[in-house]
Design a protein around this motif. Structure first.
Motif, PDB file in Angstrom:
ATOM      1  N   THR A   1     -31.701  73.352 -15.404  1.00 43.69           N
ATOM      2  CA  THR A   1     -30.586  73.965 -14.683  1.00 43.69           C
ATOM      3  C   THR A   1     -29.935  75.004 -15.587  1.00 43.69           C
ATOM      4  O   THR A   1     -30.262  75.107 -16.766  1.00 43.69           O
ATOM      5  N   ALA A   2     -28.995  75.733 -15.042  1.00 45.95           N
ATOM      6  CA  ALA A   2     -28.276  76.740 -15.822  1.00 45.95           C
ATOM      7  C   ALA A   2     -27.493  76.117 -16.977  1.00 45.95           C
ATOM      8  O   ALA A   2     -27.172  76.804 -17.945  1.00 45.95           O
ATOM      9  N   CYS A   3     -27.200  74.835 -16.905  1.00 50.39           N
ATOM     10  CA  CYS A   3     -26.449  74.150 -17.975  1.00 50.39           C
ATOM     11  C   CYS A   3     -27.341  73.673 -19.118  1.00 50.39           C
ATOM     12  O   CYS A   3     -26.836  73.229 -20.150  1.00 50.39           O
ATOM     13  N   ALA A   4     -28.654  73.743 -18.962  1.00 50.15           N
ATOM     14  CA  ALA A   4     -29.569  73.180 -19.949  1.00 50.15           C
ATOM     15  C   ALA A   4     -29.377  73.785 -21.339  1.00 50.15           C
ATOM     16  O   ALA A   4     -29.389  73.065 -22.341  1.00 50.15           O
ATOM     17  N   ALA A   5     -29.208  75.095 -21.425  1.00 53.81           N
ATOM     18  CA  ALA A   5     -29.063  75.739 -22.737  1.00 53.81           C
ATOM     19  C   ALA A   5     -27.805  75.251 -23.454  1.00 53.81           C
ATOM     20  O   ALA A   5     -27.847  74.976 -24.659  1.00 53.81           O
ATOM     21  N   LYS A   6     -26.704  75.129 -22.741  1.00 55.59           N
ATOM     22  CA  LYS A   6     -25.475  74.646 -23.367  1.00 55.59           C
ATOM     23  C   LYS A   6     -25.625  73.200 -23.835  1.00 55.59           C
ATOM     24  O   LYS A   6     -25.209  72.847 -24.943  1.00 55.59           O
ATOM     25  N   LEU A   7     -26.238  72.365 -23.016  1.00 58.30           N
ATOM     26  CA  LEU A   7     -26.435  70.970 -23.401  1.00 58.30           C
ATOM     27  C   LEU A   7     -27.339  70.863 -24.635  1.00 58.30           C
ATOM     28  O   LEU A   7     -27.057  70.084 -25.546  1.00 58.30           O
ATOM     29  N   ALA A   8     -28.399  71.656 -24.680  1.00 57.66           N
ATOM     30  CA  ALA A   8     -29.293  71.650 -25.844  1.00 57.66           C
ATOM     31  C   ALA A   8     -28.565  72.162 -27.085  1.00 57.66           C
ATOM     32  O   ALA A   8     -28.715  71.604 -28.176  1.00 57.66           O
TER      33      ALA A   8
END
Length: 147
Positions: free
Chosen positions: A26-33
């Motif tokens: 999802t679009a949030c994946a980069a922030k979570l990683a």
């Protein structure tokens, strides 16, 4: 007379330990990683690698989200004394990036993320995973000192 006991700090990552995170694409994946890597490295000995690791993992996870149809993005980090290796996996094994695929085009907007990873990392690359029947790929990078 009572004696005070010190409260021990929670242990940070130990040398040569591997940590894994599975994220929906999802679009949030980069922030979570990015937050995962920052939290991990802020507790460990290569804490001076946090900013570069955050930037590199953001670029690679964003590529997996934008350029593949994978439903799950994996992030694996191996913490060593003076370096960290991060691998980002997806199920799009047919599109392996190569350093020679990139050209520096200053006027270009976007598409320069892996060039940035190449500049910051000691080494980076892509690997097909899954044995005789490729099922996914990993784009990895190593940050730290060359020693």
């Amino acid at each position: 007379m009572s004696t005070a006991t010190a409260t021990p700090l929670p242990p940070g990552p130990l040398d040569n330990e591997t940590y894994r995170l599975a994220l929906p694409s999802t679009a949030c994946a980069a922030k979570l990683a990015r937050d995962f890597i920052a939290s991990l490295l802020s507790l460990s000995s290569p804490h001076d690698l946090v900013d570069d690791a955050r930037l590199c993992v953001t670029e690679v996870v964003t590529n997996a989200h934008r350029h593949t149809r994978t439903s799950v993005i994996g992030v694996e980090a191996m913490v060593l004394r003076s370096r960290v290796t991060v691998a980002v996996t997806d199920d799009a094994h047919w599109a392996l990036p190569k350093p020679t695929d990139f050209r520096v085009e200053p006027e270009r907007v976007g598409g320069q993320g892996l060039l940035l990873v190449e500049r910051l990392a000691l080494a980076w690359g892509a690997t097909i995973l899954g044995g005789g029947v490729p099922s996914r790929k990993a784009v990895w990078f190593t940050l730290g000192t060359a020693s």
